[in-house]
Scaffold this motif. Structure first.
Motif, PDB file in Angstrom:
ATOM      1  N   VAL A 153     -20.423   1.871  15.366  1.00 45.63           N
ATOM      2  CA  VAL A 153     -21.501   2.862  15.400  1.00 45.63           C
ATOM      3  C   VAL A 153     -21.132   4.062  14.537  1.00 45.63           C
ATOM      4  O   VAL A 153     -21.963   4.592  13.793  1.00 45.63           O
ATOM      5  CB  VAL A 153     -21.800   3.304  16.850  1.00 45.63           C
ATOM      6  CG1 VAL A 153     -22.797   4.463  16.861  1.00 45.63           C
ATOM      7  CG2 VAL A 153     -22.334   2.139  17.665  1.00 45.63           C
ATOM      8  N   LYS A 154     -19.893   4.487  14.633  1.00 47.66           N
ATOM      9  CA  LYS A 154     -19.428   5.623  13.808  1.00 47.66           C
ATOM     10  C   LYS A 154     -19.654   5.328  12.323  1.00 47.66           C
ATOM     11  O   LYS A 154     -20.136   6.184  11.574  1.00 47.66           O
ATOM     12  CB  LYS A 154     -17.950   5.895  14.091  1.00 47.66           C
ATOM     13  CG  LYS A 154     -17.333   6.980  13.214  1.00 47.66           C
ATOM     14  CD  LYS A 154     -15.918   7.298  13.663  1.00 47.66           C
ATOM     15  CE  LYS A 154     -14.940   6.233  13.281  1.00 47.66           C
ATOM     16  NZ  LYS A 154     -14.632   6.212  11.817  1.00 47.66           N
ATOM     17  N   THR A 155     -19.330   4.113  11.922  1.00 45.73           N
ATOM     18  CA  THR A 155     -19.550   3.706  10.529  1.00 45.73           C
ATOM     19  C   THR A 155     -21.037   3.685  10.194  1.00 45.73           C
ATOM     20  O   THR A 155     -21.459   4.129   9.116  1.00 45.73           O
ATOM     21  CB  THR A 155     -18.931   2.315  10.290  1.00 45.73           C
ATOM     22  OG1 THR A 155     -17.531   2.371  10.561  1.00 45.73           O
ATOM     23  CG2 THR A 155     -19.164   1.856   8.855  1.00 45.73           C
ATOM     24  N   GLN A 156     -21.855   3.198  11.138  1.00 46.75           N
ATOM     25  CA  GLN A 156     -23.296   3.088  10.913  1.00 46.75           C
ATOM     26  C   GLN A 156     -23.939   4.444  10.622  1.00 46.75           C
ATOM     27  O   GLN A 156     -24.830   4.557   9.776  1.00 46.75           O
ATOM     28  CB  GLN A 156     -23.960   2.433  12.128  1.00 46.75           C
ATOM     29  CG  GLN A 156     -25.466   2.236  11.987  1.00 46.75           C
ATOM     30  CD  GLN A 156     -26.085   1.672  13.251  1.00 46.75           C
ATOM     31  OE1 GLN A 156     -25.406   1.415  14.243  1.00 46.75           O
ATOM     32  NE2 GLN A 156     -27.400   1.482  13.238  1.00 46.75           N
ATOM     33  N   VAL A 157     -23.502   5.498  11.347  1.00 48.22           N
ATOM     34  CA  VAL A 157     -24.119   6.814  11.154  1.00 48.22           C
ATOM     35  C   VAL A 157     -23.470   7.592  10.015  1.00 48.22           C
ATOM     36  O   VAL A 157     -23.872   8.719   9.715  1.00 48.22           O
ATOM     37  CB  VAL A 157     -24.084   7.648  12.462  1.00 48.22           C
ATOM     38  CG1 VAL A 157     -24.842   6.941  13.568  1.00 48.22           C
ATOM     39  CG2 VAL A 157     -22.652   7.964  12.892  1.00 48.22           C
TER      40      VAL A 157
END
Length: 578
Positions: free
Chosen positions: A296-300
């Motif tokens: 998720v961190k990568t996604q945002v």
């Protein structure tokens, strides 16, 4: 076959036992009747603390087990066999809790800051809970309960004294928290007291003379009995008990604590797990969820470390509620979105309404971020999802969707309401339960975000992972505190290092585990078992699986111990495969 019943003699005997056992239990535990909307014992609070009470509970359990053994299980239908097995398992655990190895370790610690009577009885008396305030008798019953409440507070002091004599005592941290709670209630005075709240808005059809009398009588019992009892308990705890309370917060620091913790693990999970089993499972789950958080961190597009991402989520103003009203309004909006989709995966919806309310002021400081209070079985009182708006800057908007799924729909509200509303179930299955099933279902409900069209915002998805992380960390932290000697600060640091929880929430969580050892283990253990059963059904049935039907199999026979739920789902899978 028993004449005119359509049941075998064994079935008739079984259901007669269930009915007799339940009726006897309601007489001994009148608050359980009150929560069902059964007003026969509404003027009674119950004993719940004396030797006579524990002796009566033990005698009833032994009587029930003897009667159960006289019934031929093989002569019962599969549904009745399920009920037989649940009744047997629940009664066996209850008797162990009342046995000579366990009861002396629990009865001398009658109050803690999380679930002591001084916490839950004011709720009942507030006019916002199970006790109705519609008639003169309702108000008179409340006054009668108030008299008994003051006596139970004094009886709690005697139990604490007993613990001082046997060396079985609460941690200093718990005692200080209870003292703070008592101070807060004492500051309310008489007319500002939660106990007085129902007197501020009488139903119109109660005569003025009765209103005046009831106000006077209620004020008198608050002023002359409840508050003096509070002061006696508060002063005893501060002056006599606290100096001898233990520094170590875990049960391993308490006389008999390791033995008690081993029992509490089984009682709360319904499975034969050791503290080491629990700890290792927790570490494994924490590592898995961290990997999903990284995604998720990568996604945002966040460029820093996961711990820096946690700090960003904790502190960035865009994730803070604008106001208490805004926090509540978003929960209402989430509820509407769930209502629009939930019929797609559930064949039966609760008839009981679900209301959304803020946590009352007098308990918000030590309360969880969200909680649920069951409604009346007949739907006359709604179920309530409480959200906590205390220390508003510590609340995060990205956690709202998953919290609603857990505490509201389709979590606790569905599980508790559907069981209560099913009059075909014996009462102990409609109204009873075990924590692994109840909390396991609510945590499983969080995983239904995709089917319900939620967590499309990656930050809300992170909120779901953050809540799942909380339950995984509970396995590590609860066992760490009570079996490995972790300190309060060590446990708080672990939770902050592995999630984006605020320090306020992490502190409240850790102090909860200290107060009620083992309870927090039930969530993740129960969820993993339900997910395992769903995965097994999907593997076995493939395209034949109907999620509505699977959920009905899990929900519609009330709260089941995990091993009995597994046996039920196995039988269902076999029947579907033909």
């Amino acid at each position: 076959m028993a004449p005119g019943t359509g049941r075998t003699d064994a079935s008739v005997a079984l259901h007669a036992l269930f009915k007799e056992s339940d009726e006897d239990s309601l007489r001994r535990n009148p608050l359980n009747a009150l929560f069902r909307g059964d007003m026969r014992y509404a003027d009674q609070l119950g004993d719940m603390i004396s030797d006579a009470y524990f002796d009566a509970e033990r005698a009833a359990g032994e009587r029930d087990m003897a009667a159960l053994r006289r019934i031929d299980r093989d002569a019962l239908s599969s549904t009745d066999q399920l009920a037989y097995d649940v009744f047997q398992r629940q009664t066996e655990l209850a008797l162990r809790a009342l046995g000579p190895d366990i009861l002396p370790l629990s009865r001398v610690r009658p109050i803690d800051h999380f679930n002591g009577i001084h916490v839950f009885y004011p709720d009942i008396a507030s006019g916002q809970s199970a006790a109705p305030f519609k008639t003169v008798k309702d108000y008179q019953d409340s006054i009668s309960r108030h008299h008994q409440y003051a006596r139970i507070i004094d009886a709690s002091i005697a139990r604490f004294r007993e613990g001082l004599a046997t060396g079985v005592v609460q941690p200093k941290l718990v005692v200080r928290n209870v003292i703070d709670q008592l101070d807060l209630q004492l500051k309310e005075g008489v007319e500002g007291s939660t106990f007085y709240a129902p007197l501020k808005a009488f139903p119109a059809d109660i005569p003025a003379a009765d209103q005046a009398r009831l106000r006077a009588e209620t004020a008198a019992v608050i002023r002359d009995e409840i508050q003096p009892a509070y002061r006696r308990l508060r002063d005893f705890l501060a002056n006599k008990y606290l100096p001898h309370a233990r520094e170590g917060v875990g049960l391993l620091h308490m006389k008999g604590g390791p033995k008690l913790y081993a029992f509490l693990i089984e009682q709360n999970t319904t499975l034969p797990l050791s503290a080491e089993d629990v700890h290792k499972l927790g570490l494994s789950e924490v590592a898995r969820i961290q990997r999903e958080m990284e995604a998720v961190k990568t996604q945002v597009g966040f460029k820093g470390s996961l711990s820096q991402f946690f700090e960003f989520l904790r502190t960035d103003p865009k994730f803070r509620p604008a106001s208490k009203e805004a926090l509540g309004n978003e929960y209402y909006a989430i509820g509407k979105r769930v209502d629009a989709r939930v019929g797609e995966i559930f064949s039966t919806l609760p008839k009981t309404r679900l209301e959304i309310r803020p946590v009352p002021d007098y308990r918000e400081k030590t309360d969880a971020a969200g909680s649920y209070m069951q409604g009346a079985p007949d739907g006359s009182r709604p179920g309530i999802f409480y959200y906590n708006s205390y220390d508003l800057p510590s609340r995060s908007t990205w956690g709202q969707e998953t919290l609603y799924l857990h505490e509201g729909a389709p979590g606790h509200h569905f599980q508790i309401s559907l069981a209560q509303e099913n009059a075909d179930l014996p009462a102990f299955m409609r109204f009873g339960g075990n924590t692994a099933y109840v909390e396991g279902w609510a945590l499983y409900a969080e995983t239904l975000w995709d089917e319900l069209g939620l967590e499309t915002d990656p930050y809300q998805r992170f909120g779901g992972l953050n809540d799942e992380m909380l339950r995984a960390m509970r396995l590590v932290v609860d066992s760490g505190i009570h079996a490995k000697g972790w300190t309060r600060d060590q446990a708080i640091k672990y939770m902050l290092d592995n999630s984006s929880m605020s320090r306020t929430d992490a502190t409240s969580e850790v102090e909860r585990y200290i107060a009620i050892p083992g309870q927090a283990l039930s969530y993740k253990i129960g969820q993993l078992k339900i997910l395992e059963l769903r995965a097994e059904a999907e593997r076995a049935l493939g395209d034949k699986i109907d999620l509505k039907e699977f959920h009905a199999q899990v929900l519609m026979t009330g709260s089941l111990p995990m091993n009995i739920l597994e046996q039920k789902i196995d039988r269902w899978i076999a029947s579907k495969r033909g």
